[in-house]
Design a protein around this motif. Structure first.
Motif, mmCIF file in Angstrom:
data_model
loop_
_atom_site.group_PDB
_atom_site.id
_atom_site.type_symbol
_atom_site.label_atom_id
_atom_site.label_comp_id
_atom_site.label_asym_id
_atom_site.label_seq_id
_atom_site.Cartn_x
_atom_site.Cartn_y
_atom_site.Cartn_z
ATOM 1 N N TYR A 60 -13.400 14.895 16.381
ATOM 2 C CA TYR A 60 -12.525 15.672 15.500
ATOM 3 C C TYR A 60 -12.308 14.950 14.168
ATOM 4 O O TYR A 60 -12.499 13.744 14.059
ATOM 5 C CB TYR A 60 -11.172 15.938 16.165
ATOM 6 C CG TYR A 60 -10.395 14.701 16.526
ATOM 7 C CD1 TYR A 60 -9.557 14.067 15.608
ATOM 8 C CD2 TYR A 60 -10.501 14.142 17.798
ATOM 9 C CE1 TYR A 60 -8.846 12.927 15.945
ATOM 10 C CE2 TYR A 60 -9.790 13.000 18.151
ATOM 11 C CZ TYR A 60 -8.972 12.397 17.218
ATOM 12 O OH TYR A 60 -8.277 11.265 17.555
ATOM 13 N N PHE A 61 -11.917 15.745 13.185
ATOM 14 C CA PHE A 61 -11.432 15.242 11.896
ATOM 15 C C PHE A 61 -9.927 15.440 11.902
ATOM 16 O O PHE A 61 -9.426 16.396 12.494
ATOM 17 C CB PHE A 61 -12.063 15.997 10.728
ATOM 18 C CG PHE A 61 -13.523 15.720 10.563
ATOM 19 C CD1 PHE A 61 -13.962 14.551 9.962
ATOM 20 C CD2 PHE A 61 -14.465 16.630 11.025
ATOM 21 C CE1 PHE A 61 -15.305 14.280 9.822
ATOM 22 C CE2 PHE A 61 -15.820 16.368 10.888
ATOM 23 C CZ PHE A 61 -16.236 15.184 10.290
ATOM 24 N N ILE A 62 -9.222 14.554 11.228
ATOM 25 C CA ILE A 62 -7.765 14.639 11.186
ATOM 26 C C ILE A 62 -7.301 14.469 9.743
ATOM 27 O O ILE A 62 -7.821 13.631 9.008
ATOM 28 C CB ILE A 62 -7.127 13.596 12.133
ATOM 29 C CG1 ILE A 62 -5.611 13.762 12.190
ATOM 30 C CG2 ILE A 62 -7.522 12.179 11.761
ATOM 31 C CD1 ILE A 62 -4.958 13.008 13.339
ATOM 32 N N VAL A 63 -6.349 15.309 9.323
ATOM 33 C CA VAL A 63 -5.784 15.223 7.975
ATOM 34 C C VAL A 63 -4.292 15.511 8.076
ATOM 35 O O VAL A 63 -3.863 16.294 8.925
ATOM 36 C CB VAL A 63 -6.490 16.201 7.001
ATOM 37 C CG1 VAL A 63 -6.270 17.644 7.407
ATOM 38 C CG2 VAL A 63 -6.060 15.959 5.575
ATOM 39 N N GLY A 64 -3.508 14.845 7.259
ATOM 40 C CA GLY A 64 -2.071 15.068 7.311
ATOM 41 C C GLY A 64 -1.327 14.213 6.319
ATOM 42 O O GLY A 64 -1.882 13.734 5.321
ATOM 43 N N LYS A 65 -0.072 13.992 6.594
ATOM 44 C CA LYS A 65 0.817 13.233 5.727
ATOM 45 C C LYS A 65 1.438 12.112 6.548
ATOM 46 O O LYS A 65 1.940 12.339 7.644
ATOM 47 C CB LYS A 65 1.911 14.164 5.208
ATOM 48 C CG LYS A 65 2.615 13.678 4.002
ATOM 49 C CD LYS A 65 1.726 13.756 2.805
ATOM 50 C CE LYS A 65 2.507 14.033 1.547
ATOM 51 N NZ LYS A 65 1.674 13.970 0.383
ATOM 52 N N THR A 66 1.393 10.894 6.010
ATOM 53 C CA THR A 66 1.997 9.736 6.667
ATOM 54 C C THR A 66 3.060 9.140 5.757
ATOM 55 O O THR A 66 2.841 8.995 4.563
ATOM 56 C CB THR A 66 0.935 8.656 6.978
ATOM 57 O OG1 THR A 66 -0.077 9.225 7.809
ATOM 58 C CG2 THR A 66 1.555 7.460 7.687
ATOM 59 N N ASP A 67 4.198 8.796 6.343
ATOM 60 C CA ASP A 67 5.275 8.103 5.657
ATOM 61 C C ASP A 67 5.483 6.799 6.426
ATOM 62 O O ASP A 67 5.738 6.827 7.629
ATOM 63 C CB ASP A 67 6.549 8.949 5.678
ATOM 64 C CG ASP A 67 7.677 8.292 4.923
ATOM 65 O OD1 ASP A 67 7.960 8.735 3.811
ATOM 66 O OD2 ASP A 67 8.271 7.326 5.452
ATOM 67 N N ALA A 68 5.339 5.662 5.754
ATOM 68 C CA ALA A 68 5.443 4.371 6.439
ATOM 69 C C ALA A 68 6.312 3.403 5.657
ATOM 70 O O ALA A 68 6.365 3.447 4.430
ATOM 71 C CB ALA A 68 4.057 3.765 6.630
ATOM 72 N N THR A 69 6.973 2.527 6.399
ATOM 73 C CA THR A 69 7.765 1.455 5.808
ATOM 74 C C THR A 69 7.169 0.130 6.239
ATOM 75 O O THR A 69 7.024 -0.129 7.436
ATOM 76 C CB THR A 69 9.238 1.532 6.248
ATOM 77 O OG1 THR A 69 9.774 2.794 5.839
ATOM 78 C CG2 THR A 69 10.059 0.416 5.623
ATOM 79 N N LEU A 70 6.815 -0.699 5.257
ATOM 80 C CA LEU A 70 6.260 -2.029 5.505
ATOM 81 C C LEU A 70 7.310 -3.063 5.157
ATOM 82 O O LEU A 70 8.096 -2.885 4.229
ATOM 83 C CB LEU A 70 5.011 -2.247 4.650
ATOM 84 C CG LEU A 70 3.911 -1.203 4.767
ATOM 85 C CD1 LEU A 70 2.808 -1.480 3.765
ATOM 86 C CD2 LEU A 70 3.365 -1.166 6.173
ATOM 87 N N LYS A 71 7.296 -4.160 5.903
ATOM 88 C CA LYS A 71 8.251 -5.234 5.651
ATOM 89 C C LYS A 71 7.470 -6.509 5.367
ATOM 90 O O LYS A 71 6.620 -6.926 6.155
ATOM 91 C CB LYS A 71 9.144 -5.434 6.867
ATOM 92 C CG LYS A 71 10.223 -6.464 6.678
ATOM 93 C CD LYS A 71 11.090 -6.541 7.925
ATOM 94 C CE LYS A 71 12.140 -7.614 7.777
ATOM 95 N NZ LYS A 71 12.940 -7.736 9.004
ATOM 96 N N SER A 72 7.752 -7.117 4.189
ATOM 97 C CA SER A 72 7.077 -8.352 3.793
ATOM 98 C C SER A 72 8.000 -9.146 2.877
ATOM 99 O O SER A 72 8.696 -8.556 2.044
ATOM 100 C CB SER A 72 5.772 -8.026 3.067
ATOM 101 O OG SER A 72 5.072 -9.201 2.771
ATOM 102 N N LEU A 73 8.004 -10.441 3.030
ATOM 103 C CA LEU A 73 8.833 -11.332 2.214
ATOM 104 C C LEU A 73 10.302 -10.914 2.228
ATOM 105 O O LEU A 73 11.000 -10.995 1.231
ATOM 106 C CB LEU A 73 8.316 -11.385 0.777
ATOM 107 C CG LEU A 73 6.886 -11.875 0.585
ATOM 108 C CD1 LEU A 73 6.429 -11.688 -0.848
ATOM 109 C CD2 LEU A 73 6.765 -13.326 1.014
ATOM 110 N N GLY A 74 10.753 -10.416 3.390
ATOM 111 C CA GLY A 74 12.153 -10.028 3.534
ATOM 112 C C GLY A 74 12.523 -8.715 2.874
ATOM 113 O O GLY A 74 13.685 -8.344 2.844
ATOM 114 N N GLN A 75 11.542 -8.019 2.300
ATOM 115 C CA GLN A 75 11.815 -6.747 1.635
ATOM 116 C C GLN A 75 11.064 -5.632 2.340
ATOM 117 O O GLN A 75 10.020 -5.852 2.937
ATOM 118 C CB GLN A 75 11.395 -6.815 0.174
ATOM 119 C CG GLN A 75 12.187 -7.826 -0.611
ATOM 120 C CD GLN A 75 11.828 -7.767 -2.095
ATOM 121 O OE1 GLN A 75 11.290 -6.782 -2.579
ATOM 122 N NE2 GLN A 75 12.147 -8.829 -2.816
#
Length: 185
Positions: free
Chosen positions: A121-136
């Motif tokens: 299959y192919f997949i398409v969509g919307k991703t919302d992500a939060t990354l944490k680095s250097l305390g931020q």
């Protein structure tokens, strides 16, 4: 101080709007899954590659755990909502650790049964992500695209292998390879 306060309120409202939209989409897919006989639930473990175009020494590959719920509308089309959390962070060449705080996504899967047990299959969509680095923490969202294979183990369970390019922003490419399973509801 007033300028800072107004900006902070605007940022909070923007984040709240994003959360509300993703919650509505996730709820809609969940309700659709329960109202159709082809709903499914699954999970996966992902190795997520964060590649910095200008600073390759800062590249990291944290891992994440994802839970997915979806509905297969017909033989070829499915909709899916996913929630993910970071399992292990990864340190770059400078010793700075980066972790995935959380991710939310809504996707459309289009595929075709290749054989009795293989469904690419192919997949398409919307991703919302939060990354944490250097305390931020830094939250971003983008259109995601990828491909995968479901390997049917029985009439109700399948093993999944997938690659997705989750997002691109400010010289950072975020993609991931995952393995997981799904089971029919």
């Amino acid at each position: 101080y007033i300028f800072y306060s107004k900006n902070l309120i605007g940022i909070k409202m923007f984040t709240i709007r994003k959360i509300i939209k993703l919650t509505i989409a996730t709820t809609a897919i969940s309700v659709a899954s329960m109202s159709f006989s082809s709903g499914y639930l699954g999970g996966s473990i992902s190795r997520v590659d964060l590649e910095f175009e200008d600073v390759p020494a800062a590249d990291v590959s944290p891992t994440a755990l994802n839970i997915r719920i979806g509905n297969k509308f017909n033989e070829n089309i499915a909709a899916e909502a996913r929630i993910g959390i970071g399992l292990n962070g990864d340190s770059d060449s400078f010793g700075d650790e980066t972790d995935i705080e959380r991710s939310l996504g809504v996707y459309l899967k289009v595929g075709s049964q290749l054989s009795e047990s293989i469904y690419p299959y192919f997949i398409v969509g919307k991703t919302d992500a939060t990354l944490k680095s250097l305390g931020q923490k830094d939250s971003e969202q983008d259109t995601s695209i990828g491909f995968g294979f479901d390997f049917n183990q029985s009439d109700s369970t399948s093993f999944t292998v997938e690659y997705i390019r989750y997002m691109e922003f400010e010289g950072l490419n975020v993609s991931g390879f995952s393995v997981g399973f799904t089971t029919k509801l």
